[in-house]
Motif scaffolding. Structure first.
Motif, short mmCIF file in Angstrom:
data_model
loop_
_atom_site.label_atom_id
_atom_site.label_comp_id
_atom_site.label_asym_id
_atom_site.label_seq_id
_atom_site.Cartn_x
_atom_site.Cartn_y
_atom_site.Cartn_z
N TYR A 17 0.82 -1.21 0.00
CA TYR A 17 0.00 0.00 0.00
C TYR A 17 0.86 1.26 0.00
O TYR A 17 0.52 2.25 -0.63
N TYR A 18 1.97 1.24 0.70
CA TYR A 18 2.86 2.40 0.76
C TYR A 18 3.43 2.72 -0.62
O TYR A 18 3.46 3.87 -1.05
N GLY A 20 2.30 1.41 -3.56
CA GLY A 20 1.33 1.31 -4.64
C GLY A 20 1.55 0.09 -5.51
O GLY A 20 1.12 0.05 -6.65
N GLY A 24 -3.58 -0.09 -5.15
CA GLY A 24 -3.40 1.34 -5.26
C GLY A 24 -2.72 1.91 -4.01
O GLY A 24 -2.89 1.39 -2.92
N GLN A 25 -1.95 2.96 -4.18
CA GLN A 25 -1.25 3.55 -3.04
C GLN A 25 -2.26 4.12 -2.06
O GLN A 25 -3.18 4.84 -2.43
N ASP A 26 -2.08 3.75 -0.80
CA ASP A 26 -2.98 4.20 0.26
C ASP A 26 -2.17 4.27 1.55
O ASP A 26 -1.94 3.26 2.22
N MET A 27 -1.72 5.47 1.88
CA MET A 27 -0.85 5.65 3.04
C MET A 27 -1.54 5.27 4.35
O MET A 27 -0.91 4.71 5.24
N ALA A 28 -2.81 5.57 4.46
CA ALA A 28 -3.53 5.25 5.70
C ALA A 28 -3.54 3.74 5.93
O ALA A 28 -3.31 3.26 7.05
N LYS A 29 -3.82 2.97 4.88
CA LYS A 29 -3.82 1.51 5.02
C LYS A 29 -2.42 0.98 5.28
O LYS A 29 -2.24 0.06 6.06
#
Length: 80
Positions: A17-18, A20, A24-29
């Protein structure tokens, strides 16, 4: 042991996640998975939380994460 495998999977998912990768890139996850693994004792995840805090400019929080991971045996912060 199974718990170690789960910790590594949580970290790997966080990294995916960091960066991507695959998802998809998702910093919160990413941070959610890092926190989950770090709270269960995964040293590299704790280091990654510190790195994230450092990037955001939160040096005090970063240092706390780095110290925890160093005490647990991580060699990453020795390079800092």
């Amino acid at each position: 042991p199974r718990s170690l495998v789960r910790l590594k999977h949580s970290t790997a998912l966080g990294m995916a996640y960091y960066n991507g990768d695959i998802v998809g890139q998702d910093m919160a996850k990413a941070l959610q998975f890092y926190r989950k693994a770090a709270m269960r004792g995964h040293v590299e995840s704790r280091y990654l939380l510190g790195y994230n805090e450092e990037v955001k400019g939160n040096r005090d929080r970063a240092v706390r994460h780095y110290l925890i991971s160093a005490k647990a045996g991580s060699r990453n912060q020795l390079r800092q």
